[in-house]
Design a protein around this motif. Sequence first.
Motif, PDB file in Angstrom:
ATOM      1  N   ALA A 127       0.838  -1.201   0.000  1.00 43.69           N
ATOM      2  CA  ALA A 127       0.000   0.000   0.000  1.00 43.69           C
ATOM      3  C   ALA A 127       0.873   1.252   0.000  1.00 43.69           C
ATOM      4  O   ALA A 127       0.541   2.252  -0.637  1.00 43.69           O
ATOM      5  CB  ALA A 127      -0.922  -0.002   1.211  1.00 43.69           C
ATOM      6  N   GLY A 130       2.100   1.834  -3.443  1.00 40.88           N
ATOM      7  CA  GLY A 130       0.995   2.364  -4.236  1.00 40.88           C
ATOM      8  C   GLY A 130       0.746   3.831  -3.951  1.00 40.88           C
ATOM      9  O   GLY A 130       0.484   4.618  -4.865  1.00 40.88           O
ATOM     10  N   SER A 156      -4.855   5.892   0.205  1.00 43.12           N
ATOM     11  CA  SER A 156      -4.223   4.977   1.154  1.00 43.12           C
ATOM     12  C   SER A 156      -5.201   4.017   1.817  1.00 43.12           C
ATOM     13  O   SER A 156      -4.904   2.821   1.971  1.00 43.12           O
ATOM     14  CB  SER A 156      -3.452   5.758   2.219  1.00 43.12           C
ATOM     15  OG  SER A 156      -4.328   6.540   3.019  1.00 43.12           O
ATOM     16  N   SER A 157      -6.359   4.518   2.215  1.00 39.98           N
ATOM     17  CA  SER A 157      -7.332   3.652   2.890  1.00 39.98           C
ATOM     18  C   SER A 157      -7.844   2.556   1.964  1.00 39.98           C
ATOM     19  O   SER A 157      -8.104   1.425   2.393  1.00 39.98           O
ATOM     20  CB  SER A 157      -8.512   4.484   3.415  1.00 39.98           C
ATOM     21  OG  SER A 157      -8.068   5.403   4.391  1.00 39.98           O
ATOM     22  N   VAL A 158      -7.985   2.889   0.687  1.00 40.02           N
ATOM     23  CA  VAL A 158      -8.399   1.895  -0.305  1.00 40.02           C
ATOM     24  C   VAL A 158      -7.271   0.887  -0.543  1.00 40.02           C
ATOM     25  O   VAL A 158      -7.507  -0.327  -0.611  1.00 40.02           O
ATOM     26  CB  VAL A 158      -8.783   2.580  -1.634  1.00 40.02           C
ATOM     27  CG1 VAL A 158      -9.136   1.545  -2.697  1.00 40.02           C
ATOM     28  CG2 VAL A 158      -9.936   3.550  -1.414  1.00 40.02           C
ATOM     29  N   LEU A 159      -6.053   1.404  -0.625  1.00 40.72           N
ATOM     30  CA  LEU A 159      -4.906   0.544  -0.928  1.00 40.72           C
ATOM     31  C   LEU A 159      -4.633  -0.486   0.162  1.00 40.72           C
ATOM     32  O   LEU A 159      -4.284  -1.633  -0.138  1.00 40.72           O
ATOM     33  CB  LEU A 159      -3.656   1.409  -1.154  1.00 40.72           C
ATOM     34  CG  LEU A 159      -3.634   2.206  -2.466  1.00 40.72           C
ATOM     35  CD1 LEU A 159      -2.510   3.236  -2.449  1.00 40.72           C
ATOM     36  CD2 LEU A 159      -3.475   1.271  -3.658  1.00 40.72           C
ATOM     37  N   VAL A 161      -6.712  -1.949   2.045  1.00 40.99           N
ATOM     38  CA  VAL A 161      -7.723  -3.004   1.934  1.00 40.99           C
ATOM     39  C   VAL A 161      -7.431  -3.885   0.715  1.00 40.99           C
ATOM     40  O   VAL A 161      -7.441  -5.121   0.799  1.00 40.99           O
ATOM     41  CB  VAL A 161      -9.132  -2.406   1.840  1.00 40.99           C
ATOM     42  CG1 VAL A 161     -10.167  -3.508   1.573  1.00 40.99           C
ATOM     43  CG2 VAL A 161      -9.492  -1.671   3.126  1.00 40.99           C
ATOM     44  N   LEU A 162      -7.156  -3.261  -0.428  1.00 41.59           N
ATOM     45  CA  LEU A 162      -6.916  -4.002  -1.658  1.00 41.59           C
ATOM     46  C   LEU A 162      -5.668  -4.874  -1.592  1.00 41.59           C
ATOM     47  O   LEU A 162      -5.593  -5.911  -2.264  1.00 41.59           O
ATOM     48  CB  LEU A 162      -6.793  -3.032  -2.844  1.00 41.59           C
ATOM     49  CG  LEU A 162      -8.066  -2.281  -3.247  1.00 41.59           C
ATOM     50  CD1 LEU A 162      -7.775  -1.340  -4.403  1.00 41.59           C
ATOM     51  CD2 LEU A 162      -9.173  -3.261  -3.618  1.00 41.59           C
ATOM     52  N   THR A 163      -4.687  -4.451  -0.775  1.00 39.07           N
ATOM     53  CA  THR A 163      -3.439  -5.215  -0.674  1.00 39.07           C
ATOM     54  C   THR A 163      -3.423  -6.191   0.494  1.00 39.07           C
ATOM     55  O   THR A 163      -2.398  -6.785   0.801  1.00 39.07           O
ATOM     56  CB  THR A 163      -2.230  -4.258  -0.561  1.00 39.07           C
ATOM     57  OG1 THR A 163      -2.423  -3.369   0.546  1.00 39.07           O
ATOM     58  CG2 THR A 163      -2.048  -3.445  -1.834  1.00 39.07           C
ATOM     59  N   GLY A 164      -4.574  -6.365   1.156  1.00 38.05           N
ATOM     60  CA  GLY A 164      -4.685  -7.371   2.205  1.00 38.05           C
ATOM     61  C   GLY A 164      -4.268  -6.930   3.592  1.00 38.05           C
ATOM     62  O   GLY A 164      -3.990  -7.762   4.449  1.00 38.05           O
ATOM     63  N   GLY A 166      -6.196  -4.971   5.702  1.00 38.26           N
ATOM     64  CA  GLY A 166      -7.411  -4.329   6.202  1.00 38.26           C
ATOM     65  C   GLY A 166      -7.381  -3.979   7.672  1.00 38.26           C
ATOM     66  O   GLY A 166      -8.074  -3.051   8.105  1.00 38.26           O
ATOM     67  N   TYR A 169      -6.683  -0.368   8.420  1.00 42.10           N
ATOM     68  CA  TYR A 169      -7.569   0.609   7.765  1.00 42.10           C
ATOM     69  C   TYR A 169      -7.815   1.845   8.635  1.00 42.10           C
ATOM     70  O   TYR A 169      -7.752   2.979   8.150  1.00 42.10           O
ATOM     71  CB  TYR A 169      -8.904  -0.043   7.410  1.00 42.10           C
ATOM     72  CG  TYR A 169      -9.908   0.921   6.835  1.00 42.10           C
ATOM     73  CD1 TYR A 169      -9.847   1.312   5.499  1.00 42.10           C
ATOM     74  CD2 TYR A 169     -10.920   1.476   7.647  1.00 42.10           C
ATOM     75  CE1 TYR A 169     -10.761   2.214   4.968  1.00 42.10           C
ATOM     76  CE2 TYR A 169     -11.828   2.380   7.123  1.00 42.10           C
ATOM     77  CZ  TYR A 169     -11.750   2.740   5.791  1.00 42.10           C
ATOM     78  OH  TYR A 169     -12.650   3.641   5.278  1.00 42.10           O
TER      79      TYR A 169
END
Length: 202
Positions: A127, A130, A156-159, A161-164, A166, A169
């Motif tokens: 993250a 990213g 960052s908050s989305v990343l 979660v998307l990268t595992g 969570g 968060y």
Amino acid sequence: MPLIESTVSVLLLWAVIGYLIGSVPFGVVIARVMGLGNLREIGSGNIGATNVLRTGSKPAAIATLLLDGAKGAVALLLARAFSGEDAAQIAALAAMLGHCYPVWLKFKGGKGVATFLGILLALAWPAGIGACIAWLVAAGLSRMSSMGGLFAAAMSSVLVVLTGFGTTYLLALALTLIVFWRHRENIARIRAGTEPKIGQKG
């Protein structure tokens, strides 16, 4: 395995340690050591790398960027090694607050983007990478460091979660809110079309 389990007293200790690490004003120190003047009287008066760049010294700006990022990562990694993940996240948040509100400068610190990115890289490195890419893209297209920081923070908050990652968060969200709060004047200037470009003096 952490050496000391996280208890309330341990978490408070790491909050203090994280704050003290984060509150070291590397931009001010580097500008003074390199004979660039009082950073608080240059450009925006901010202590971060973007304002250090306005002194005309790219090496000083790069050093400030790396050290401001490193202090967030160091606070997190030390707490994680000695006291576990809860302590790591507390120390990271405290380091961010220390950078933005350092007691040594009457609680008038930086905008927090470099420290935020350093924390994110240590917290959840995919993250973090990213977010760094997001900063580069947004800053490159807009030629505004603030735009890069805001976009990276928003992503960052989305990343995480998307990268595992969570479980991180809430910390990522808290850091994002701090970045946006610290950039509220920049946001107003962006909307007005008066936000300075990267490297612009004054």
